[in-house]
Scaffold this active site. Sequence first.
Site, PDB file in Angstrom:
ATOM      1  N   THR A 215       0.826  -1.206   0.000  1.00 28.56           N
ATOM      2  CA  THR A 215       0.000   0.000   0.000  1.00 28.56           C
ATOM      3  C   THR A 215       0.860   1.255   0.000  1.00 28.56           C
ATOM      4  OG1 THR A 215      -1.782  -1.147   1.156  1.00 28.56           O
ATOM      5  CG2 THR A 215      -1.808   1.252   1.226  1.00 28.56           C
TER       6      THR A 215
ATOM      7  N   ARG B  99       3.023   0.766  11.583  1.00 29.38           N
ATOM      8  CA  ARG B  99       4.335   1.114  11.048  1.00 29.38           C
ATOM      9  C   ARG B  99       5.287   1.368  12.220  1.00 29.38           C
ATOM     10  NH1 ARG B  99       2.739  -0.870   7.213  1.00 29.38           N
ATOM     11  NH2 ARG B  99       2.618  -0.120   5.047  1.00 29.38           N
TER      12      ARG B  99
ATOM     13  N   GLU C 220      14.071  -2.173   9.533  1.00 27.31           N
ATOM     14  CA  GLU C 220      13.741  -3.583   9.314  1.00 27.31           C
ATOM     15  C   GLU C 220      14.701  -4.222   8.326  1.00 27.31           C
ATOM     16  OE1 GLU C 220       8.952  -3.223  10.226  1.00 27.31           O
ATOM     17  OE2 GLU C 220       9.652  -3.111   8.149  1.00 27.31           O
TER      18      GLU C 220
ATOM     19  N   HIS D 239       7.389  -8.336  11.069  1.00 28.54           N
ATOM     20  CA  HIS D 239       6.607  -7.620  10.055  1.00 28.54           C
ATOM     21  C   HIS D 239       5.861  -8.604   9.150  1.00 28.54           C
ATOM     22  CE1 HIS D 239       6.311  -3.652   7.614  1.00 28.54           C
ATOM     23  NE2 HIS D 239       5.208  -4.376   7.499  1.00 28.54           N
ATOM     24  N   VAL D 240       5.051  -9.430   9.794  1.00 27.81           N
ATOM     25  CA  VAL D 240       4.373 -10.500   9.073  1.00 27.81           C
ATOM     26  C   VAL D 240       2.853 -10.397   9.146  1.00 27.81           C
ATOM     27  CG1 VAL D 240       4.265 -12.118  11.019  1.00 27.81           C
ATOM     28  CG2 VAL D 240       4.538 -13.011   8.672  1.00 27.81           C
TER      29      VAL D 240
ATOM     30  N   TRP E  78       0.702  -8.597   7.756  1.00 23.67           N
ATOM     31  CA  TRP E  78       0.044  -8.395   6.464  1.00 23.67           C
ATOM     32  C   TRP E  78      -0.004  -9.658   5.599  1.00 23.67           C
ATOM     33  CZ3 TRP E  78       2.556  -9.249   1.775  1.00 23.67           C
ATOM     34  CH2 TRP E  78       3.935  -9.550   1.880  1.00 23.67           C
TER      35      TRP E  78
END
Length: 314
Positions: free
Chosen positions: A76, A237, A266, A288-289, A291
């Site tokens: 996005t 975020r 990251e 960061h998983v 999504w």
Amino acid sequence: MPKIVFLDTNTLGNDVHEELQRFKNLGDVIYYDSTTANEITDKVKNAEIIVTNKVVITKEIMASCSQLKLIVVTATGTNNVDLTAAKELEIVVKNAVNYSSESVAQQTFAMLLSLMNGIHTYDSRVKSGQYSEGTSFTWIGNSFSEIAGKRFGIIGLGNIGTRVAEIATAFGAEVIYYSTSGISRNEKYKLVDKEELFSTSDIISIHSPLNDKTANFVGEEEFKLMPTSSILINTGRGGIVNESDLANALNTNEIAGAAVDVFAVEPIQENNPLLSIDVPGKILLSPHVAWASKEARKKLLEITYANIKEVNQS
């Protein structure tokens, strides 16, 4: 047929091979697992279409690609593309929206429930044999609290925030929210100011984009406002929360716990203060998983396919 270059397919997982191969219907496709800054120019020099998730596309890179007409972001956020330069060079930029709402909402509650209910502690108690050695049918330990009856504050009530609000309501929580844009999003839930959100919420969940308004939005002053029993969840975020301040808030018992899926840098750096909390059980971390359910990634690639097909046909 147009030359299409995927720069970082490893960000999409290794279980969507069929979906990736489908892009060969649209052009001559080259797939790269990953791409460093030094490799970009050489890899895209003849490309008409660049597909990137996190690889940064600068004005210089665009200018070096004489045939480039489209940049497609498999996410996005488009902060990794120089949008001003793209407009100047008449290069179309497409992104994907509303593909991961269910995935992020599910991970938000998976992390929250695991943290609140002490799932790892109870699991360890049984598997270690300590439960078997006890004299009681139960081992309560530090116990856990219910979501029902709690005040659930949401920062950012977009598609994901709204889905989280619906699930929180189903659990019996009272949902309130803060709008980082100042726009009232949903009359079903109470819009509050920043101070009320932080000072009265038992649980706070972040679902806003990272921009000038939200960078370091949660820091020392906000943690001081929060009840000592409260929990912070960030599946939005990383840069929205000051990580040093969060570590300090956990170490000084200003808040009870945190669940974090995103980080300012990251992958997370070895010296990140969140990796050395005094009581590690106060924080739950994931890479960061949130999504990335398989369904979300398939939907993302469907949107990406449609974005390329639309421009190809125009």
